[in-house]
Design an enzyme around this catalytic site. Structure first.
Site, PDB file in Angstrom:
ATOM      1  N   SER A 162       0.824  -1.204   0.000  1.00 41.10           N
ATOM      2  CA  SER A 162       0.000   0.000   0.000  1.00 41.10           C
ATOM      3  C   SER A 162       0.860   1.256   0.000  1.00 41.10           C
ATOM      4  O   SER A 162       1.574   1.523  -0.953  1.00 41.10           O
ATOM      5  CB  SER A 162      -0.971  -0.034   1.184  1.00 41.10           C
ATOM      6  OG  SER A 162      -1.937   0.970   1.071  1.00 41.10           O
ATOM      7  N   ASP A 312      -3.257   6.627  -3.412  1.00 36.27           N
ATOM      8  CA  ASP A 312      -2.006   6.086  -2.889  1.00 36.27           C
ATOM      9  C   ASP A 312      -1.481   5.045  -3.877  1.00 36.27           C
ATOM     10  O   ASP A 312      -2.120   4.776  -4.900  1.00 36.27           O
ATOM     11  CB  ASP A 312      -2.215   5.532  -1.480  1.00 36.27           C
ATOM     12  CG  ASP A 312      -3.031   4.253  -1.446  1.00 36.27           C
ATOM     13  OD1 ASP A 312      -3.833   4.033  -2.371  1.00 36.27           O
ATOM     14  OD2 ASP A 312      -2.883   3.475  -0.488  1.00 36.27           O
ATOM     15  N   ASP A 314      -1.325   1.813  -4.329  1.00 39.68           N
ATOM     16  CA  ASP A 314      -2.140   0.699  -4.829  1.00 39.68           C
ATOM     17  C   ASP A 314      -3.580   1.120  -5.069  1.00 39.68           C
ATOM     18  O   ASP A 314      -4.436   0.287  -5.362  1.00 39.68           O
ATOM     19  CB  ASP A 314      -2.066  -0.508  -3.898  1.00 39.68           C
ATOM     20  CG  ASP A 314      -2.737  -0.288  -2.552  1.00 39.68           C
ATOM     21  OD1 ASP A 314      -2.718   0.874  -2.072  1.00 39.68           O
ATOM     22  OD2 ASP A 314      -3.266  -1.261  -1.974  1.00 39.68           O
ATOM     23  N   ASP A 316      -6.080   2.125  -3.297  1.00 40.75           N
ATOM     24  CA  ASP A 316      -7.243   1.805  -2.461  1.00 40.75           C
ATOM     25  C   ASP A 316      -7.604   2.959  -1.528  1.00 40.75           C
ATOM     26  O   ASP A 316      -8.596   2.886  -0.808  1.00 40.75           O
ATOM     27  CB  ASP A 316      -7.039   0.497  -1.685  1.00 40.75           C
ATOM     28  CG  ASP A 316      -5.945   0.559  -0.629  1.00 40.75           C
ATOM     29  OD1 ASP A 316      -5.155   1.536  -0.627  1.00 40.75           O
ATOM     30  OD2 ASP A 316      -5.854  -0.383   0.187  1.00 40.75           O
TER      31      ASP A 316
END
Length: 570
Positions: A162, A312, A314, A316
């Site tokens: 992440s 961000d 990734d 999500d």
């Protein structure tokens, strides 16, 4: 050197040698070999590093695995990933029972080693007898979460860290079937962890059988884009937008979603738009961190953007900034609570509109216990149910009848029938749709924030993060607060302290202290689930006076509480 110390040192060296013998990655083999050589030569720093890597194991929990890429069981590497894949496969096979072949879909982002970790996961799980499907290329985490439901698999694995530092990586695990594509929760995490440990103790990585996996077609990405675009209404106006992917994987998918929803292409931050595992333009690839959105705000000023959207790495999570003449640089980033309350209000209004003639709005608005209590006020005003859950979308996504969920750490779930996890792309198109609706009516997002205060009250919040080098320090602070609870904080009287360690109401046990104060204020204290820090969440509300007076009163209360808490958690 004492004999017992010599013995532990020798054991570590032996374990390190055994680790190197099974590690398929030449990079981590070589760096571990250098570390072992230094430890054998008496280098104290090398010996301490070896102890840190081999005296414990990177814990598999409800957040999966996450850590720095390096050799050893307390780091992320191909050995650990293969063991985790074999352990997860054993869990799925045990859960399915004899005669059933469970399935898994595997995705990966653009971080270092994400692709190879994903391939290892798919091959090892296929070798264990699980039908494994690998997504066609690097993609956002929400596409993997979508794929678990769309392909009706028993599980999903996303290789990502992440918004962690550049040299970190990790895996998230989702479950299908009765879990509907949500991330794992206890006690499943412990059951999977036990299988992983058994694999690590009984088998070397070269001994793990590997099998052939399937590769999903692009149609799965196309379907995610089609369904996510439906979150937005047809735009009656076109706001000017600046966008950054923060060197992550969000842009390609987000661009297609925005186009499918009828929005013009945003002005992008070219230096951050393509995946780059080094994250060269940011000190920390997290939109919450100071300076992370500097380039997107610069792009916004260049283009006169009415809205700044940041995902961000990734994709999500979602960060939003809006024009603000009183802020340095002419823009201010909205807090996760502000974005969550506006999206929750939007979802409530839509639920009400959909229910005309059908007996009133139905469904649940949900947020984590550390997120703004303003969402409960919205739910009450629209006759919707409200649920406060433990932190993490693994809990929020399980709220019954969910129509919207959020947590203050920039996570939003606006389309639970499509994705049962936070999704920075669907949230972005939902917020852009709201901005377009406001623009068509001659209003701005700032105007809408004022309208929220008028209708529901001013909800102010703040957060304190106490980063530590020794994790024991977090336990010490929590123990001290439990043993000597404050009677007041920042001059505001404490009404009661609720310790969630043994569970509280419908909430399962969690290492959280909730402090309820006069005037509806509250303070939450908990250890971070992903980083070595203690987190303190502060909220206050004011429902009387003008918009400005309400904001000032709530902000003053938060400031007083913040000062008081900094003293308590030093």
């Amino acid at each position: 050197m004492p004999q017992h110390t010599d013995s532990r040192h020798a054991e570590r060296l032996a374990r390190a040698s055994a680790w190197m013998a099974q590690d398929p990655d030449p990079e981590t083999r070589e760096e571990l070999a250098a570390l072992v050589e230094g430890a054998r030569a008496g280098d104290a720093a090398a010996s301490a590093e070896l102890a840190d890597r081999f005296d414990t194991r990177l814990a598999f929990g409800t957040a999966g695995l996450r850590g720095e890429i390096a050799a050893g069981p307390n780091r992320m590497n191909r050995v650990l990933v293969a063991q985790a894949a074999a352990g997860l496969a054993a869990f799925l096979l045990e859960r399915a029972g004899s005669g059933s072949a469970p399935s898994v879909v595997v995705g990966y982002d653009g971080r270092k080693n994400s692709a190879v970790f994903a391939r290892d996961t798919a091959e090892v799980m296929a070798g264990a007898g699980v039908r494994a499907v690998l997504l066609p290329r690097l993609l956002p985490t929400p596409v993997l979460a979508f794929a678990v439901r769309h392909l009706d698999t028993a599980a999903g694995v996303m290789v990502t860290a992440s918004h962690n530092p550049p040299n970190d990586n990790g895996i998230k695990v989702y479950l299908g079937d009765d879990d509907h594509g949500s991330q794992i929760v206890a006690p499943v995490d412990a059951e999977i962890a036990a299988h992983i440990v058994r694999v690590a103790e009984s088998t070397t990585v070269p001994e793990l059988p590997r099998g052939d996996f399937e590769t999903a077609t692009e149609t799965i990405v196309d379907e995610y884009i089609r369904q996510t675009a439906l979150v937005a209404d047809a735009p009656a106006a076109q706001p000017r937008v600046a966008y950054t992917a923060m060197h992550g994987v969000g842009w390609e998918t987000a661009a297609r979603v925005l186009a499918a929803a009828g929005f013009d292409a945003p002005a992008v931050v070219e230096a951050q738009i393509s995946p780059d595992p080094a994250f060269p333009t940011v000190a920390f690839p997290n939109p919450e961190e100071p300076g992370a959105m500097d380039l997107s705000l610069e792009r916004a000023r260049e283009t006169g953007a009415e809205l700044v959207i940041a995902n961000d790495p990734d994709a999500d999570r979602l960060a939003i900034a809006i024009p603000d003449a009183s802020s340095e640089g002419g823009y201010r980033r909205l807090t996760g609570n502000e974005v969550g309350l506006l999206l929750g209000w939007q979802s409530a209004r839509r639920a009400q509109a959909d229910a005309i003639g059908e007996g009133g709005a139905e469904g649940t608005l949900a947020c984590s216990i550390v997120s703004s209590p303003g969402l409960e006020a919205v739910a009450g005003a629209y006759g919707l149910d409200f649920e406060a859950t433990l932190t993490g979308f693994k809990w929020i996504s399980r709220a019954p009848g969910l129509v919207f969920g959020f947590e203050e750490a920039l996570g939003y779930l606006v389309n639970p029938e499509t994705v049962r996890d936070k999704d920075g792309i669907s949230a972005a198109v939902a917020f852009l749709s709201l901005t377009a609706e406001l623009k068509a009516a001659g209003k701005t997002v700032a105007d809408h924030l004022d309208e929220f205060v008028e209708q529901f009250g001013a909800f102010a919040s703040a957060q304190i993060s106490v980063r530590v080098t020794a994790l024991s320090r977090i336990g010490e602070i929590m123990a001290r607060l439990r043993a000597s609870p404050p009677s007041s904080i920042g001059g505001i009287r404490v009404e009661r302290i609720e310790d969630l360690a043994g569970g509280f109401g419908a909430l399962p046990p969690s290492d959280v202290l909730r402090v309820v104060l006069d005037g509806g204020a509250r303070v939450m204290v908990r250890p971070s689930g992903t980083e070595p820090k203690l987190k303190v969440y502060i909220d206050a509300v004011s429902e009387t006076g003008t918009v400005a007076e309400r904001r000032a009163a709530a902000s003053d209360a938060v400031a007083a509480l913040e000062t008081g808490m900094r003293e308590l958690v030093r």
